[in-house]
Scaffold this motif. Structure first.
Motif, mmCIF file in Angstrom:
data_model
loop_
_atom_site.group_PDB
_atom_site.id
_atom_site.type_symbol
_atom_site.label_atom_id
_atom_site.label_comp_id
_atom_site.label_asym_id
_atom_site.label_seq_id
_atom_site.Cartn_x
_atom_site.Cartn_y
_atom_site.Cartn_z
ATOM 1 N N THR A 178 0.839 -1.192 0.000
ATOM 2 C CA THR A 178 0.000 0.000 0.000
ATOM 3 C C THR A 178 0.876 1.245 0.000
ATOM 4 O O THR A 178 2.105 1.148 -0.105
ATOM 5 N N ALA A 181 -2.520 7.446 1.462
ATOM 6 C CA ALA A 181 -3.695 7.817 0.668
ATOM 7 C C ALA A 181 -3.527 9.219 0.108
ATOM 8 O O ALA A 181 -2.949 10.098 0.750
ATOM 9 N N GLU A 185 -8.736 10.690 -2.146
ATOM 10 C CA GLU A 185 -9.267 9.396 -1.704
ATOM 11 C C GLU A 185 -9.892 9.499 -0.318
ATOM 12 O O GLU A 185 -10.967 8.943 -0.056
ATOM 13 N N SER A 226 -3.639 5.083 4.985
ATOM 14 C CA SER A 226 -3.069 4.490 3.764
ATOM 15 C C SER A 226 -4.220 4.291 2.774
ATOM 16 O O SER A 226 -5.401 4.306 3.148
ATOM 17 N N GLU A 227 -3.848 4.068 1.520
ATOM 18 C CA GLU A 227 -4.871 3.850 0.478
ATOM 19 C C GLU A 227 -5.714 2.618 0.822
ATOM 20 O O GLU A 227 -6.944 2.615 0.676
ATOM 21 N N VAL A 230 -8.288 3.364 3.476
ATOM 22 C CA VAL A 230 -9.431 4.099 2.937
ATOM 23 C C VAL A 230 -10.456 3.107 2.386
ATOM 24 O O VAL A 230 -11.655 3.197 2.673
#
Lengths: 247, 247
Positions: A178, A181, A185, A226-227, A230
């Protein structure tokens, strides 16, 4: 780190093999490998030292043993002496951090340095301290300063290691699958949450809505998503807004 | 240091009483007294712990024992977890220095903080790390990072102690019966030396005299004389310029 930027650890009349081993371990933790002993009480080599070095064999294998402090420091050109007490001498005294800077500055110029450590029960003799360019004293709780030998070596080695280490004081570390983010996002996740809360009448009365939204958003910004997180939280919002299933 | 600016050391399932004692000693070195144990393997109290605490009885006497990590941290509001490994988690990671700053900043505001340390053989479980606000990793030789428990406590406690300590990086320390020499006192000693050297034809040829004098003087300035040492060296010059006596 190159060999030339290092320093020697010199133990004067160490008593217990275990302590020599723990010193070797603390040294290797800090990337130091030049260990010298002056008249170790129980002789050398020592199986107890090797056992308590916990794998720092490279240090144990390279130990040099000397009859006198003068012999042990003969090839060095800058010597520091560790001492807990203020002695009846006029002498420069470094903190471990100050000593680390001084050692780095000197060894970058190609010098060979060494640090003297006294035996467990009594520290260094005044005659040994008088052989050193300056002293090192670790600032600690004045009511309880007694450090064991390996801990004194560790604190000085740690400051020395830290001086060249680039690790940031604080960093957000995440798994390799990862990445942090992007702002958009997280904003889309927040809008998802806010629209579901609007649909349920949570963000009321309407004149309070802006401050409620800001307060909620601040919690999420502090968390630093972190992405992947999310996506997890969008799944959580979706799950919470579903009707409960009965199993 | 006030109690409120301190933090708790929490050992999760420590194995050896000796190690608990060495932790207590390292804590008191750094002015820390709040030690908490979660399920110590060999039970509590421990005579081995007391013996290896080397006089840090105040820490041993105040130890609190808990069944779970959650119980041990219930009254705290900021928790850090020590770990040598990068885990499969998204987590803030402090150096000991970064953690020390953060703890000082937080506790100055009246918070209660704690640091979790795992057991000797395996470190902290991921579930315990997940209870913490952030992690601490000590930057050390990446080829040899294994620290024993007391050394990990010591390095973090040391950074915390250092943050409030005002000891200068380097200081010229001298006995209480003397003081740093005044410039004029050293100059008079130097002129004494130079006049004796002139009288013996050492500072020749005359066109080289200024550079020879400057080079000699630089040695003495670097030494940073006390007033007492100036008197000693004037005595030395006088002694050296006398005729040898035969006994």
């Amino acid at each position: 780190m190159s060999e030339t930027s290092s320093f020697a650890v010199i133990l004067i009349r160490p008593q217990l093999g275990e302590n020599i081993g723990m010193v070797a371990r603390a040294m290797l933790n800090c990337g130091l490998t030049d260990l010298r002993l002056v008249r170790p009480r129980d002789g050398w080599p020592s199986e107890k030292a090797r056992a308590s070095a916990s794998g720092a064999d490279i240090v144990i294998d390279n130990v040099q043993v000397f009859e006198t402090t003068e012999d042990a420091i003969a090839d060095l050109n800058f010597i520091l002496a560790t001492t807990a007490r203020t002695r009846d001498m006029t002498k420069g005294v470094f903190t471990p951090e100050g000593a680390a800077k001084e050692l780095r500055n000197r060894t970058d110029g190609g010098g060979n340095s060494g640090i003297l450590f006294g035996r467990e029960s009594a520290g260094l003799d005044n005659d040994d301290i008088a052989l050193a360019d300056a002293a090192i004293t670790v600032p600690l709780n004045p009511d309880f300063t007694s450090l064991n030998l390996a801990q004194a070596v560790l604190l000085i080695g740690y400051e020395w290691y830290k001086w060249a280490d680039k690790t940031p004081d604080h960093d957000l570390v995440m798994p390799s699958d990862t990445r942090p983010a992007e702002r958009q996002e997280v904003l889309m996740m927040l809008e998802h949450l806010e629209s579901e809360l609007d649909a349920r009448g949570f963000l009321r009365p309407v004149e309070k809505r802006p401050v409620m939204v800001r307060n909620i958003r601040n919690v999420f910004w502090r968390a630093g998503f972190s992405e992947k997180e999310v996506r997890t939280f969008r799944g959580i919002i979706t799950a919470l807004t579903k009707h409960k299933r009965r199993y």
